[in-house]
Design an enzyme around this catalytic site. Structure first.
Site, PDB file in Angstrom:
ATOM      1  N   ARG A  73       0.821  -1.211   0.000  1.00 51.38           N
ATOM      2  CA  ARG A  73       0.000   0.000   0.000  1.00 51.38           C
ATOM      3  C   ARG A  73       0.855   1.261   0.000  1.00 51.38           C
ATOM      4  NH1 ARG A  73      -2.424   3.442  -1.040  1.00 51.38           N
ATOM      5  NH2 ARG A  73      -4.462   4.228  -0.463  1.00 51.38           N
TER       6      ARG A  73
ATOM      7  N   GLY B 178     -13.313   6.704   3.385  1.00 51.53           N
ATOM      8  CA  GLY B 178     -14.669   7.223   3.222  1.00 51.53           C
ATOM      9  C   GLY B 178     -15.029   8.315   4.194  1.00 51.53           C
TER      10      GLY B 178
ATOM     11  N   LEU C 205     -11.847   5.318  -4.695  1.00 50.98           N
ATOM     12  CA  LEU C 205     -11.890   6.291  -3.594  1.00 50.98           C
ATOM     13  C   LEU C 205     -10.832   6.010  -2.521  1.00 50.98           C
ATOM     14  CD1 LEU C 205     -13.465   8.712  -2.333  1.00 50.98           C
ATOM     15  CD2 LEU C 205     -14.795   7.007  -1.086  1.00 50.98           C
ATOM     16  N   ASP C 206     -10.031   7.014  -2.197  1.00 51.43           N
ATOM     17  CA  ASP C 206      -9.049   6.947  -1.104  1.00 51.43           C
ATOM     18  C   ASP C 206      -8.040   5.818  -1.278  1.00 51.43           C
ATOM     19  OD1 ASP C 206     -10.304   9.094   0.094  1.00 51.43           O
ATOM     20  OD2 ASP C 206     -11.555   7.869   1.388  1.00 51.43           O
ATOM     21  N   ALA C 207      -7.834   5.392  -2.527  1.00 51.83           N
ATOM     22  CA  ALA C 207      -6.925   4.264  -2.759  1.00 51.83           C
ATOM     23  C   ALA C 207      -5.696   4.648  -3.577  1.00 51.83           C
ATOM     24  CB  ALA C 207      -7.670   3.124  -3.451  1.00 51.83           C
TER      25      ALA C 207
END
Lengths: 284, 284, 284, 284
Positions: free
Chosen positions: C211, D201, D227-229
């Protein structure tokens, strides 16, 4: 947050203080919000801070003070009671650098800070525009070597006229004369751009670079007559290494300075800081 | 990790150094692992560290050194080349406190550290058992005020006899005499239980408590003739507040001390530390 | 530290709790050491922890409990009173990795920890030698896929036989069956090598590497039936960047894991942790 | 800082890349400022960033690019060269919350940031005054559920018309549609108020409170269609405990958010960030 009274007190430690204070509050039906206490084991001195929801008491601030004084005398307390409905008045002193001032003003206008700023005083005129955009009076008191004492007497008068409860030195680059420190004990808050007691005095980032330290920091402290030696309210650090130049240290340090100063100011204004000799108790 | 040679060098900065070093390696088919460089902008001095995979070169360490010397002379380099297949020999000096020693020994036996420990030397006999359980020779050299010099001459002889590449003071509570510092420049590694340059000398946690600081720390540095003033290799901090007693600071500080010391030792043994005056470059 | 009783309690919030508890103690002449309380504003639930110096009370632990129960009933408290003179018994479970075990053992033998370790239980035999050097019984309970339940029934029996007050999973790599979690609610302490709720489950450092996070961490939490979802006692982090490999993350993470676990164990054993749903209050 | 060209490149790893690049620069008399490289050991991919002092080259940017392309082709490089004399153009998108915007604007007006801000775009009108005080055009594009796509097409047109090199979401509370993410790959920078991948989120601080974490943080990342990745540029944390309410977390988090965002923006604008799949290399 609902209106509350904040009692802060200190006294020689002995059994029964918490019981006496909390029973006093309970006896009048008072509801306690935050409560914290601490005993310095070496000096056997006791410190306490307790918030009472104002609406749960059957009387007002004056009556609370009048009744509390008997208890306080019994335990030989130094004490005060603040009322959250009475906003504190914080005068800001600044020189040319704007990062701390700008951060304080942002927190004030966004209502993160709950105090009033009656004026900003500076020995330079550089930051007038941003202050006046906030509709806060800006007072320029020029300082040259010849008028240092007179200028600070003028600044002291301004603080008194604006009924300052606290004075914040937001990178104010003048050393305050003794009479000023004496006039506002434990109420003048400075930000030093070094991790005290390291790097006292001028150009701390240059000192830090020369010494090759791997952590730099900033210190928020009360101003006393001895330079950079007052009780420390808050400190924080940031990691650096050999790749950072002095200019990098100065830039990175600004972020620590403004955060540490705003935390310290907040603690002070919320009556979270009790001073005992060279140390502070900060009931966060 | 496969066998590699590590070149570390420093020289006055000028164009073409990286090109010269990397072309020299490429010309012999050498494959570069990690590579890092840095220029001190004030002093215009250049520093570089580069790892070469040994198997990609058509010759061995001696030939590499012989060929590199011409390049080094051209740029006026101070340089050395280490071979990962030759384990460094690290002698540990300790007094009574065991937390740093214990941590170093754990990392050694778990193979986190890749060096040899030919012996542990102490002015006390307290830590003999845990050292000998690791099957490492333990040498007790008692020190009293009258024999300080003689004892350290004996310790120096022991370090030489065991062919120490580095000497680690794992909370060794004696001040090394000058002749010892001179014998192993930039090779004696100390852990100081304070965030230098604050709290030089004895009882730094007591000093920190009296001063009421909100961050305590530890400093790993090379030992020089001036007490606690040698180049800093690594530092770290931990947040404290008024609730911590001196005893708490000592306990919490131990965790920082052992971590900071082990990082510093690792950087040194992996030839990641270059010293320049009072500053270190640490190529992590 | 002198002998003390530690009362921990929680109950629905209402005025007068602190007054009642502190007056109860004062009425018997008890001297309070540390004292802290907290009210969860959303749930209106109250939490308190108070230390009483044992010698200042005219009676012992049984009498203290007998008298306190009336007060506790009045306020609907969940409560317990611990006696510092009665050492807690902490059973350690471990698999192959030794860094957390080794750190716990060091703190135990240096008397930083004040509890007893009746035995160490492992599904492997790798760490027997270092445990037995500490003269602590080492019990090897091999686990294969076919005997998982039976093995954990055996481990549970061992914990009961050794009268464990708490069970510490020092990088124990088996998932505890439900009956085990149920048998020791809020008394089984695990260290997870990720900053929960990120990186639940296996190989958190590999997940973190993929990540590309810039902070890695570890989490000490109570074990519940849902994997890695129990109340968090302590967390800490370390900064990383792209230069660190997965192996580096694993190595650096070990230092965070062992520090976070030992802090969590200390808080638990000193009765500093109160659980409320998925959250903990940690009165440090 | 004197004018410089910054080459950033990535390619499959093989021996000789550093030699080729640095020799190319040296052959033209170029003087190297900062230089850094990294090899991802798993993917065997190589990354490099090197600054050349413009005045040391006998030709300009176009000629540099024309000559470099041959080298780049030989090694199959993805590459670009930036000129410090050409200021980047950064468009800021904001909703109602002002802390990140205010911090970015301060850094811009104090010349800590060296880029241009051609305009600030918002779906609300709340922050117009402070933006216009900086003499930066403020464009209000109202968004309701019915016009989300059309509004973002308008915003995209505005970004294109103002020749945005990068777009900063300074707490912009709308999810960008896919076509927007696709139009500016690795050039839309978001600040998420949680330590990703935890708390993806909405309402991350509420999630963090419920989970009872002891560290909260913020994440600066590139926006991708998921989203948010997107790849993480920078993260930082702050310690919290049970005494902090959700409102406290939100307040404390703001300080981390603004610092992390400004660091990320700085790294991006100085061409310090190279993206490789889900990971970033940040050559600080």
């Amino acid at each position: 947050m609902p209106r509350h009274y904040t009692i802060t007190l200190s006294c020689p430690d002995r059994p029964g203080i918490i019981a006496a204070v909390s029973s006093f509050i309970a006896a009048h039906g008072g509801s306690i919000g935050e409560s914290a206490s601490h005993t310095e084991t070496q000096s056997r001195h006791f410190f306490m801070r307790v918030e009472i929801l104002a609406q749960t008491l059957p009387f007002g601030l004056e009556e609370l003070r009048a009744r509390f004084v008997k208890l306080a005398d019994e335990f030989n307390m130094q004490w005060q009671i603040a009322d959250s409905a009475v906003k504190k008045r914080v005068v800001i002193l600044v020189s040319k650098q704007e990062h701390c001032l700008s951060d304080l003003l942002y927190r004030w206008r966004s209502r993160e800070f709950e105090f009033d700023i009656p004026c900003v005083i500076s020995n330079h005129d550089d930051t007038r525009s941003i202050v006046e955009w906030h509709e806060i009076p800006y007072i320029h008191v020029p300082i040259v070597p010849e008028n240092k004492l007179a200028a600070h007497q003028e600044i002291l008068r301004l603080c008194e006229r604006h009924q300052a409860d606290a004075i914040v030195l937001a990178r104010y680059m003048q050393v305050l004369p003794d009479f000023f420190c004496v006039a506002y004990p434990s109420r003048v808050i400075n930000i030093h751009h070094g991790l005290l007691p390291a790097f006292v005095g001028a150009r701390p980032y240059h000192q830090a670079f020369e010494r090759g330290v791997k952590q730099i920091g900033a210190t928020c402290h009360y101003v006393t007559q001895e330079l950079d030696a007052g009780p420390i309210i808050e400190q924080d650090v940031i990691r650096v290494d050999h790749t950072e130049t002095v200019e990098d240290l100065i830039r990175l340090g600004k972020d620590v300075e403004k955060t540490v100063l705003s935390r310290g100011v907040r603690y002070h204004v919320e009556d979270r800081v009790l001073v005992h000799g060279s140390r502070t108790m900060v009931f966060r």
